[in-house]
Design an enzyme around this catalytic site. Structure first.
Site, PDB file in Angstrom:
ATOM      1  N   LYS A  83      21.313  58.737   0.430  1.00  0.00           N
ATOM      2  CA  LYS A  83      20.744  57.486   0.912  1.00  0.00           C
ATOM      3  C   LYS A  83      21.732  56.378   1.478  1.00  0.00           C
ATOM      4  O   LYS A  83      22.559  55.894   0.172  1.00  0.00           O
ATOM      5  CB  LYS A  83      19.764  56.939   0.012  1.00  0.00           C
ATOM      6  CG  LYS A  83      18.890  55.702   0.571  1.00  0.00           C
ATOM      7  CD  LYS A  83      18.201  55.010  -0.601  1.00  0.00           C
ATOM      8  CE  LYS A  83      18.943  53.632  -1.050  1.00  0.00           C
ATOM      9  NZ  LYS A  83      18.923  52.694   0.106  1.00  0.00           N
TER      10      LYS A  83
ATOM     11  N   GLY B 201      27.431  50.818  -6.314  1.00  0.00           N
ATOM     12  CA  GLY B 201      26.850  49.477  -5.929  1.00  0.00           C
ATOM     13  C   GLY B 201      26.909  48.553  -7.133  1.00  0.00           C
ATOM     14  O   GLY B 201      27.985  48.573  -7.791  1.00  0.00           O
TER      15      GLY B 201
ATOM     16  N   GLU C  25      30.750  38.836  -9.914  1.00  0.00           N
ATOM     17  CA  GLU C  25      31.295  39.509  -8.817  1.00  0.00           C
ATOM     18  C   GLU C  25      30.652  38.645  -7.601  1.00  0.00           C
ATOM     19  O   GLU C  25      29.553  38.554  -7.300  1.00  0.00           O
ATOM     20  CB  GLU C  25      31.022  40.841  -8.575  1.00  0.00           C
ATOM     21  CG  GLU C  25      31.532  41.520  -7.435  1.00  0.00           C
ATOM     22  CD  GLU C  25      31.244  43.052  -7.371  1.00  0.00           C
ATOM     23  OE1 GLU C  25      30.015  43.547  -7.668  1.00  0.00           O
ATOM     24  OE2 GLU C  25      32.168  43.752  -6.913  1.00  0.00           O
TER      25      GLU C  25
ATOM     26  N   CYS D 212      34.705  46.562  -3.958  1.00  0.00           N
ATOM     27  CA  CYS D 212      34.703  46.360  -5.285  1.00  0.00           C
ATOM     28  C   CYS D 212      35.988  46.041  -6.152  1.00  0.00           C
ATOM     29  O   CYS D 212      36.068  45.596  -7.149  1.00  0.00           O
ATOM     30  CB  CYS D 212      34.008  47.660  -5.933  1.00  0.00           C
ATOM     31  SG  CYS D 212      34.782  49.211  -5.177  1.00  0.00           S
TER      32      CYS D 212
ATOM     33  N   THR E 261      26.291  46.410 -10.633  1.00  0.00           N
ATOM     34  CA  THR E 261      26.157  46.735 -11.913  1.00  0.00           C
ATOM     35  C   THR E 261      24.556  46.580 -12.196  1.00  0.00           C
ATOM     36  O   THR E 261      24.016  47.465 -12.968  1.00  0.00           O
ATOM     37  CB  THR E 261      27.026  45.699 -12.917  1.00  0.00           C
ATOM     38  OG1 THR E 261      28.243  46.173 -12.643  1.00  0.00           O
ATOM     39  CG2 THR E 261      26.876  46.148 -14.365  1.00  0.00           C
TER      40      THR E 261
HETATM   41  P1  NDP Z   1      23.042  47.318  -4.700  1.00  0.00           P
HETATM   42  O1  NDP Z   1      23.468  47.686  -5.903  1.00  0.00           O
HETATM   43  O2  NDP Z   1      21.496  46.991  -4.789  1.00  0.00           O
HETATM   44  O3  NDP Z   1      23.099  48.339  -3.499  1.00  0.00           O
HETATM   45  C1  NDP Z   1      23.823  49.521  -3.626  1.00  0.00           C
HETATM   46  C2  NDP Z   1      22.770  50.890  -3.180  1.00  0.00           C
HETATM   47  O4  NDP Z   1      21.875  50.968  -4.330  1.00  0.00           O
HETATM   48  C3  NDP Z   1      22.074  50.649  -2.019  1.00  0.00           C
HETATM   49  O5  NDP Z   1      22.050  51.900  -1.328  1.00  0.00           O
HETATM   50  C4  NDP Z   1      20.841  50.250  -2.356  1.00  0.00           C
HETATM   51  O6  NDP Z   1      19.810  50.375  -1.438  1.00  0.00           O
HETATM   52  C5  NDP Z   1      20.240  50.968  -3.435  1.00  0.00           C
HETATM   53  N1  NDP Z   1      19.391  50.486  -4.471  1.00  0.00           N
HETATM   54  C6  NDP Z   1      18.748  49.249  -4.520  1.00  0.00           C
HETATM   55  N2  NDP Z   1      17.964  49.239  -5.423  1.00  0.00           N
HETATM   56  C7  NDP Z   1      18.010  50.352  -6.087  1.00  0.00           C
HETATM   57  C8  NDP Z   1      17.187  50.953  -7.229  1.00  0.00           C
HETATM   58  N3  NDP Z   1      16.271  50.344  -7.964  1.00  0.00           N
HETATM   59  N4  NDP Z   1      17.575  52.252  -7.583  1.00  0.00           N
HETATM   60  C9  NDP Z   1      18.534  52.823  -6.726  1.00  0.00           C
HETATM   61  N5  NDP Z   1      19.021  52.545  -5.975  1.00  0.00           N
HETATM   62  C10 NDP Z   1      18.716  51.271  -5.507  1.00  0.00           C
HETATM   63  O7  NDP Z   1      23.923  46.541  -4.050  1.00  0.00           O
HETATM   64  P2  NDP Z   1      23.298  45.071  -3.126  1.00  0.00           P
HETATM   65  O8  NDP Z   1      23.221  45.472  -1.650  1.00  0.00           O
HETATM   66  O9  NDP Z   1      22.081  44.196  -3.869  1.00  0.00           O
HETATM   67  O10 NDP Z   1      24.630  44.308  -3.208  1.00  0.00           O
HETATM   68  C11 NDP Z   1      24.355  43.073  -4.371  1.00  0.00           C
HETATM   69  C12 NDP Z   1      25.860  43.110  -4.949  1.00  0.00           C
HETATM   70  O11 NDP Z   1      26.403  44.200  -5.427  1.00  0.00           O
HETATM   71  C13 NDP Z   1      27.182  42.366  -4.166  1.00  0.00           C
HETATM   72  O12 NDP Z   1      26.930  41.285  -3.890  1.00  0.00           O
HETATM   73  C14 NDP Z   1      28.153  43.082  -4.875  1.00  0.00           C
HETATM   74  O13 NDP Z   1      28.441  41.962  -5.908  1.00  0.00           O
HETATM   75  C15 NDP Z   1      27.570  44.341  -5.275  1.00  0.00           C
HETATM   76  N6  NDP Z   1      28.042  45.649  -4.694  1.00  0.00           N
HETATM   77  C16 NDP Z   1      29.046  46.237  -5.173  1.00  0.00           C
HETATM   78  C17 NDP Z   1      29.495  47.210  -4.500  1.00  0.00           C
HETATM   79  C18 NDP Z   1      30.624  48.336  -4.936  1.00  0.00           C
HETATM   80  O14 NDP Z   1      31.270  48.826  -4.197  1.00  0.00           O
HETATM   81  N7  NDP Z   1      30.981  48.217  -6.296  1.00  0.00           N
HETATM   82  C19 NDP Z   1      28.814  47.910  -3.159  1.00  0.00           C
HETATM   83  C20 NDP Z   1      27.813  46.985  -2.843  1.00  0.00           C
HETATM   84  C21 NDP Z   1      27.364  45.885  -3.581  1.00  0.00           C
HETATM   85  P3  NDP Z   1      19.568  49.114  -0.443  1.00  0.00           P
HETATM   86  O15 NDP Z   1      20.915  48.420   0.015  1.00  0.00           O
HETATM   87  O16 NDP Z   1      18.815  49.829   0.843  1.00  0.00           O
HETATM   88  O17 NDP Z   1      18.765  48.144  -1.225  1.00  0.00           O
END
Ligand code: NDP
Length: 494
Positions: A187, A240, A398, A298, A242
């Site tokens: 996904k 994604g 972050e 990240c 934390t």
């Molecule tokens: P998320 O952690 O929410 O998104 C990462 C992935 O998880 C996306 O594919 C997202 O889908 C999916 N997701 C969302 N909710 C769920 C759930 N309940 N169960 C399983 N998967 C889920 O990141 P955000 O887009 O909300 O970003 C928020 C913050 O996260 C950023 O500001 C940053 O600080 C951090 N981040 C860190 C990353 C890294 O590489 N470590 C990458 C991205 C974000 P969808 O986007 O479709 O909601």
């Protein structure tokens, strides 16, 4: 480097769908989402959200393909050739994929072309080489028995990837999972489904993977949560935040206790000691490591710790670089920084920028960039706060955008203490000409990756992943093979 936006506009006329069991199908529910160009906030396309029914259909297909049919019977070398074929197809279509990536995510076309696309292809070649090199051992057990281990595929794996490196993170996970003989349900983020959708079209048309080996579901948190909870998936690999990582872990625990690997956020420190070897190169690297890909990385060095004798000059030089930077359209050759990926994220970054004004001394940026053609885009001026206390929220949370916080320190002990005072532990950097100090400090830093005298070195051969709340499990290198296999111990009585 070719801008293929005319091709992309045409391609975007066709609705994006789910790819399950070797065929395309619409989402079964009625919910739809739009993906938006962050440079002007125009809608690129809409698509149906995969619900639990769709995820279970994909998981069932992946489970079937992992247990019977051509994939589990395939010779490892042939599996390796398929991975090489995927690499070749990505290279053949790199311009299209890079264009879609920059339209969807907002990163500079140059960044997509030079960073994301070559690595997205190369990682398949790298793991093609591993397919027949991860094997078990004979264990020295007692008289009368032979005991040996085999590394089997885990089975059907859910892969959840974020929006900051949409294709690259997907390709890391796909290459590792497939090399080990697994099948997948993947996904992309709701904000950046385009490049992976195009890759799946190419896999369908040009790579002969057996049906069910790779499945694509589009959607948001509803879809991700269904993957984490699915009783038919044996593992989930997540990159994604934390916060969402916790939800994934809870979903896995509440269902079938599937294996989970988590690559989460960071607030990585970068320490400049006064004896650093090449000061100008270090300052240039500090800037590039943080502000490239508009700070949406990240492992970027978001906390800069500078020893007192250097402090004022380094702050002034970085501020000058930030003030001179050109925010602009991702496809314009003059642009040095694109727009943030999506509106909610842009607003979150701007809230931190406001907070930083209270918590530190603003020396650069601090505003959205709405000049000229940027008026409708999600641009944030590269922002630097100096004199930030390490306990401040902007030093602890972050932000994931073009925001750097700088803190002075007096001596080595203080630098290490400040560096480690964070709930994260993804990466850390240090610059010094003293080889003893380099080793000493590297060993004391509580981070999964430590960079000495060049922040941000990456290679497929080296494990990527963090400590503490930056997650667990390693990606890349041979270390990742353990994440995507299970070890069976077999006893033979003689
Ligand atoms: P998320 O952690 O929410 O998104 C990462 C992935 O998880 C996306 O594919 C997202 O889908 C999916 N997701 C969302 N909710 C769920 C759930 N309940 N169960 C399983 N998967 C889920 O990141 P955000 O887009 O909300 O970003 C928020 C913050 O996260 C950023 O500001 C940053 O600080 C951090 N981040 C860190 C990353 C890294 O590489 N470590 C990458 C991205 C974000 P969808 O986007 O479709 O909601």
């Amino acid at each position: 480097m070719h801008d293929t936006r005319a091709w992309a506009r045409q391609w975007l006329q066709t609705p994006r769908n789910l790819y399950i069991d070797g065929g395309w199908r619409s989402a079964s529910g009625a919910r739809t989402l739009a993906t938006v160009d962050p440079a002007d906030q125009s809608t690129l396309t809409t698509y149906g959200v995969a619900n639990e029914v769709d995820v279970e259909a994909a998981a069932a297909a992946a489970r079937r393909a992992s247990r019977a049919g051509d994939w589990p019977r395939m010779a490892r070398r042939d599996r390796g050739k398929l991975l090489q074929r995927i690499a070749a197809v990505i290279r053949d279509h790199a311009d299209e994929l890079a264009t879609l990536e920059s339209l969807d995510n907002g990163k500079l076309l140059r960044e997509s072309v030079e960073d994301d696309l070559p690595e997205s292809a190369d990682v398949f070649d790298y793991y093609a080489g591993w397919v027949d090199k991860h094997y078990g051992e004979t264990c020295p057990v007692g008289h009368g028995f032979i005991n040996y281990t085999v590394h089997e595929p885990v089975g059907a794996c859910g892969l959840i990837v974020p929006w900051n490196f949409p294709l690259l993170m997907a390709c890391w996970k796909l290459a590792m999972a497939l090399a080990c003989g697994n099948t997948v349900v993947i996904k992309p983020s709701e904000h950046t489904p385009l490049s992976l959708s195009r890759l799946f079209e190419l896999l369908d048309e040009r790579v002969a993977l057996p049906p069910g080996v790779v499945n694509l579901v589009l959607g948001d948190g509803e879809t991700g949560a269904a993957i984490a909870r699915s009783p038919r998936l044996d593992k989930v690999a997540f990159t994604g935040s934390t916060r969402t990582g916790r939800a994934v872990l809870a979903g896995a625990a509440a269902s079938n206790l599937k294996r989970v690997s988590l690559e989460l956020g960071g607030k990585s420190p970068n320490i400049l000691f006064a004896d650093l070897p090449d000061r100008d190169a270090a300052v240039a690297r500090v800037y590039a490591a943080l502000f490239s890909h508009k700070g949406e990385k990240c492992s970027e060095p978001t906390r800069l710790l500078v020893q007192r004798p250097l402090y004022d000059n380094v702050v002034a030089e970085l501020a000058a670089m930030a003030e001179a930077a050109v925010c602009g359209h991702p496809f314009a050759p003059t642009s040095q920084q694109g727009p943030q990926c999506h509106r909610a994220h842009f607003e979150s970054v701007m809230r931190y920028v406001e907070l930083g004004r209270a918590e530190g001394r603003l020396v650069a940026g601090g505003v959205a960039d709405t000049r000229g053609e940027n008026a409708n885009g999600l641009f944030v001026r590269p922002t630097i706060f100096a004199d930030v206390d390490n306990s401040a929220r902007v030093a602890q949370e972050e932000i994931f955008g073009p925001v750097l916080v700088i803190t002075p320190f007096e001596d080595e002990d203080e630098a290490v203490r400040l560096a480690n005072e964070t709930s994260y532990g993804l990466a850390a950097g240090l610059y010094t000409a003293d080889v003893s100090r380099a080793h000493r400090v590297a060993s004391r830093l509580d981070a999964g990756m430590v960079f000495v005298n060049r922040y941000g070195c990456y290679d497929f051969a080296s494990p990527f992943g963090g400590f503490k709340q930056s997650g667990h499990g390693k990606e890349l290198g041979r270390h990742s093979l353990a994440e995507f296999t299970r070890t069976k111990s077999i006893w033979i009585a003689l």
